[in-house]
Design a protein around this motif. Sequence first.
Motif, mmCIF file in Angstrom:
data_model
loop_
_atom_site.group_PDB
_atom_site.id
_atom_site.type_symbol
_atom_site.label_atom_id
_atom_site.label_comp_id
_atom_site.label_asym_id
_atom_site.label_seq_id
_atom_site.Cartn_x
_atom_site.Cartn_y
_atom_site.Cartn_z
ATOM 1 N N LEU A 8 0.824 -1.092 0.066
ATOM 2 C CA LEU A 8 -0.102 -0.078 0.102
ATOM 3 C C LEU A 8 0.909 1.215 -0.011
ATOM 4 N N ARG A 23 -8.694 -0.460 2.751
ATOM 5 C CA ARG A 23 -8.217 -1.575 3.773
ATOM 6 C C ARG A 23 -9.179 -2.272 4.196
ATOM 7 N N GLU A 41 3.437 -1.516 3.769
ATOM 8 C CA GLU A 41 2.818 -0.159 3.570
ATOM 9 C C GLU A 41 4.206 0.802 3.519
#
Length: 371
Positions: A8, A23, A41
């Motif tokens: 992400l 998410r 992420e």
Amino acid sequence: MAAQKLLLLPGDGIGVEVLAEVRRIVAFIEQKGILSFEIDEDLVGGAAYDAHGVAITDAAMAKAKAADCILFGAVGGPKWDGVEYDQRPEAGLLRLRKELELFANLRPAICYPALADASALKRELVDGLDIVIVRELTGGVYFGSPKEITDLGNGQQRAVDTQVYETYEIERIAKVAFELARVRSGRVTSAEKRNVMKSGLLWNQVVTRTHGQGYEDVKLDHMLADALGMQLVRAPKQFDVIVTDNLFGDILSDVASMLTGSLGMLPSASLGAEDKTTGKRKALYEPVHGSAPDIAGKGLANPIAMIASLAMALKYSLGKPELADLLDKAIARTLDDGYRTGDIWTDGMSKVGTSEMGSAVLKKFETLVSA
């Protein structure tokens, strides 16, 4: 079940907000036992520049190269207008595209029936619209060299950007367009400026030759890019698959976005070549909209383009095309129920914020998955 490696990269502005809604959907998919995810992420764009002085770090690039797919929010904003050119927020996205060799950018433009009146055009011109712009993404004027500004003295400067294409780059993007057309309506329109650009002339020649090498079942038309832009706002439903270069693809896909009602409605997929061993492609999925700093942090952003980008990831990278169809249906049914963020709101509809729209789509999706 092998875990899917998902990276992400929220980026800047509303990228953070819209990716938060994805998410929640990813968490539901995992909770239902449909897929297992290994989620990481990192920073990109202005956020990465603020933290590290670069638009994307080598460590984040390593994560991107190891991921099964990347979900990307948005980058940029006036805060970084003074940043040196090579480290501007957009440089992070360009590096991802270049180093992952994400040469094929698929940009669908679909006008949901519930949004036909939100389009800039009359309902009859856009109702039922379903086109895909296939944009070459790693060549052309954005990456050509030299790219420079030269001081000529006496207060004069010269700026140079170079449009460069080689045969193989045009061949491979043409093949993507022809193969995509085969599972749609079998029509491709190739756009360039062969009347004034040598790169356009080569583009036209190579696309024509590639078409004759096993794709004769697909109908191929050629159109000058400026004429195609005019036709997009005159009679957009005449098109199915449009294939074009990096610059024209950028421009024409933004034109197409207004046919659907809002930039907030358009997802995209950026795909690399198929690995000969695994059959997988490097892939990045992102909404077409920018970081929208004027509404960032206010909970007003439309998350649908980001959610639809997840649907594309399910289809092209995660091996769940049927789940992608359900997510697309969830979006359509949410719109049918009258939910609208500000960018697509009209009188009589229910105006909602980012999280409310995300919740409404998730609820529809949960119902469809559980049916």
